[in-house]
Design a protein around this motif. Structure first.
Motif, PDB file in Angstrom:
ATOM      1  N   VAL A 218       0.879  -1.220  -0.006  1.00 22.28           N
ATOM      2  CA  VAL A 218      -0.092   0.029  -0.054  1.00 22.28           C
ATOM      3  C   VAL A 218       0.744   1.470  -0.086  1.00 22.28           C
ATOM      4  CG1 VAL A 218      -1.750   1.350   1.302  1.00 22.28           C
ATOM      5  CG2 VAL A 218      -1.907  -1.136   1.162  1.00 22.28           C
ATOM      6  N   LEU A 219       2.014   1.178   0.760  1.00 21.94           N
ATOM      7  CA  LEU A 219       2.858   2.508   0.666  1.00 21.94           C
ATOM      8  C   LEU A 219       3.491   2.544  -0.469  1.00 21.94           C
ATOM      9  CD1 LEU A 219       4.412   2.058   4.314  1.00 21.94           C
ATOM     10  CD2 LEU A 219       2.769   3.520   3.635  1.00 21.94           C
ATOM     11  N   SER A 220       3.879   1.644  -1.097  1.00 21.67           N
ATOM     12  CA  SER A 220       4.436   1.741  -2.520  1.00 21.67           C
ATOM     13  C   SER A 220       3.416   2.098  -3.582  1.00 21.67           C
ATOM     14  CB  SER A 220       4.805   0.363  -2.981  1.00 21.67           C
ATOM     15  OG  SER A 220       5.383   0.222  -4.317  1.00 21.67           O
ATOM     16  N   ALA A 221       2.151   1.854  -3.516  1.00 19.39           N
ATOM     17  CA  ALA A 221       1.120   2.416  -4.295  1.00 19.39           C
ATOM     18  C   ALA A 221       0.979   3.799  -3.979  1.00 19.39           C
ATOM     19  CB  ALA A 221      -0.246   1.720  -4.108  1.00 19.39           C
ATOM     20  N   ILE A 222       1.184   4.413  -2.638  1.00 16.96           N
ATOM     21  CA  ILE A 222       1.117   5.796  -2.339  1.00 16.96           C
ATOM     22  C   ILE A 222       2.273   6.404  -2.926  1.00 16.96           C
ATOM     23  CG2 ILE A 222       1.033   7.452  -0.480  1.00 16.96           C
ATOM     24  CD1 ILE A 222      -0.514   5.536   0.850  1.00 16.96           C
ATOM     25  N   ALA A 223       3.389   5.885  -3.012  1.00 13.58           N
ATOM     26  CA  ALA A 223       4.627   6.604  -3.294  1.00 13.58           C
ATOM     27  C   ALA A 223       4.537   6.582  -4.892  1.00 13.58           C
ATOM     28  CB  ALA A 223       5.739   5.725  -3.111  1.00 13.58           C
ATOM     29  N   ASN A 224       3.797   5.948  -5.532  1.00 13.82           N
ATOM     30  CA  ASN A 224       3.634   5.953  -7.063  1.00 13.82           C
ATOM     31  C   ASN A 224       2.415   6.883  -7.636  1.00 13.82           C
ATOM     32  OD1 ASN A 224       5.864   4.525  -7.823  1.00 13.82           O
ATOM     33  ND2 ASN A 224       4.661   2.601  -7.416  1.00 13.82           N
ATOM     34  N   THR A 225       1.907   7.799  -6.680  1.00 14.89           N
ATOM     35  CA  THR A 225       0.803   8.445  -7.112  1.00 14.89           C
ATOM     36  C   THR A 225       1.544   9.770  -7.507  1.00 14.89           C
ATOM     37  OG1 THR A 225       0.814   9.569  -4.950  1.00 14.89           O
ATOM     38  CG2 THR A 225      -1.056   7.635  -5.627  1.00 14.89           C
ATOM     39  N   ALA A 226       0.749  10.719  -8.178  1.00 15.34           N
ATOM     40  CA  ALA A 226       1.626  12.062  -8.948  1.00 15.34           C
ATOM     41  C   ALA A 226       2.295  12.651  -7.744  1.00 15.34           C
ATOM     42  CB  ALA A 226       0.388  12.605  -9.363  1.00 15.34           C
ATOM     43  N   TYR A 227       1.739  13.113  -6.569  1.00 11.45           N
ATOM     44  CA  TYR A 227       2.256  13.773  -5.608  1.00 11.45           C
ATOM     45  C   TYR A 227       3.115  12.658  -4.593  1.00 11.45           C
ATOM     46  CZ  TYR A 227      -0.225  17.415  -7.766  1.00 11.45           C
ATOM     47  OH  TYR A 227      -0.810  18.429  -8.534  1.00 11.45           O
ATOM     48  N   GLY A 228       2.860  11.559  -4.622  1.00 11.07           N
ATOM     49  CA  GLY A 228       3.394  10.660  -3.503  1.00 11.07           C
ATOM     50  C   GLY A 228       2.746  10.709  -2.251  1.00 11.07           C
ATOM     51  N   SER A 229       1.530  11.274  -2.298  1.00 14.96           N
ATOM     52  CA  SER A 229       0.526  11.257  -1.042  1.00 14.96           C
ATOM     53  C   SER A 229      -0.592  11.217  -1.267  1.00 14.96           C
ATOM     54  CB  SER A 229       1.018  12.694  -0.467  1.00 14.96           C
ATOM     55  OG  SER A 229       0.501  13.812  -1.290  1.00 14.96           O
ATOM     56  N   ILE A 230      -1.548  10.997  -0.336  1.00  8.26           N
ATOM     57  CA  ILE A 230      -3.000  10.849  -0.721  1.00  8.26           C
ATOM     58  C   ILE A 230      -3.660  11.638   1.019  1.00  8.26           C
ATOM     59  CG2 ILE A 230      -2.826   8.788  -1.825  1.00  8.26           C
ATOM     60  CD1 ILE A 230      -3.871   7.312   0.596  1.00  8.26           C
TER      61      ILE A 230
END
Length: 234
Positions: free
Chosen positions: A56-68
């Motif tokens: 899950v943390l890897s998926a967050i890191a791969n978002t456009a801003y690296g955050s949700i």
């Protein structure tokens, strides 16, 4: 000489800028009368473990801003914010959110009011301090019934019209000592509750399956993916 005071007054009156994130996510979890105190704790623990999971943390890191931006809310006759809007952008912020999630006492009581819960989820998205490309309500429950408040159909259509996606996490069986009350709950969620761009359902077949279902669903939501139906419900 009045220019400076006027400028300062305009500056103080200006609205604060919203923080950019890729995803605004409301975790809307069932706390109705069918859910015991032990099951509330088990459910929160499942979300806490999922949010700190490396995948899950890897998926967050791969978002456009690296955050949700995430908030955890429990629903029944009322809705109650358990953990307010928080930015998760690394393991430490995920752990802080998880620790805050497992501690508070139960705050939502009574019978199902699904329509009201969905509208409260929309309100929380529309009044927060974030500006996400995607806005999602992650709705979980073990029953399709709604006994008070706005109808599910009206609430769902209102939420979807606001540009918010509703995904579903139906929980078929809590103790599994007997057959599930609603063995077709996943199909009911697909037909009556979820909606919006890319909406999907991930079914938890038992409490033992709940943590992995939550993790699977979060990865899909954070990544902006829509799974094939047979994969989502596996």
């Amino acid at each position: 000489m009045r220019v400076l005071p006027i400028f300062l007054s305009l500056l103080w009156a200006a609205p604060a800028f919203a923080q950019d994130v890729e995803l605004e996510l409301v975790l809307l979890a069932d706390a109705s009368g069918s859910i015991s105190e032990a099951e509330i704790a088990f459910q929160r623990q499942g979300y806490a473990e999922a949010l700190t999971d490396p995948a899950v943390l890897s998926a967050i890191a791969n978002t456009a801003y690296g955050s949700i931006a995430v908030t955890y809310v429990e629903w029944a006759s009322n809705t109650a914010v358990v953990v307010d809007w928080s930015v998760i952008d690394d393991a430490d912020s995920a752990r802080t959110f998880a620790d805050a999630l497992v501690a508070p006492p139960r705050q939502a009581y009574g019978r199902n009011a699904i329509g009201g819960a969905l509208l409260d989820g929309m309100r929380l998205i529309e009044t927060n301090d974030f500006d996400g490309w995607r806005k999602v309500i992650d709705f979980s429950g073990d029953s399709p019934n709604s006994y008070s408040g706005p109808s599910i159909e009206i609430a769902r259509d209102t939420v979807v019209a606001a540009g918010i996606t509703i995904n579903g996490l139906p929980i078929l069986c809590r103790s599994c000592a007997s057959p599930a009350r609603y063995p077709d709950l996943g199909t009911i969620y697909e037909e009556r509750i979820i909606g919006g761009r890319g909406a999907f359902v991930v079914t938890a077949y038992s409490e033992e399956d709940l943590a992995s279902a939550i993790r699977r669903k979060l990865i899909l939501e954070i990544s902006g993916l829509t799974p094939p139906r047979e994969v989502a419900n596996r």
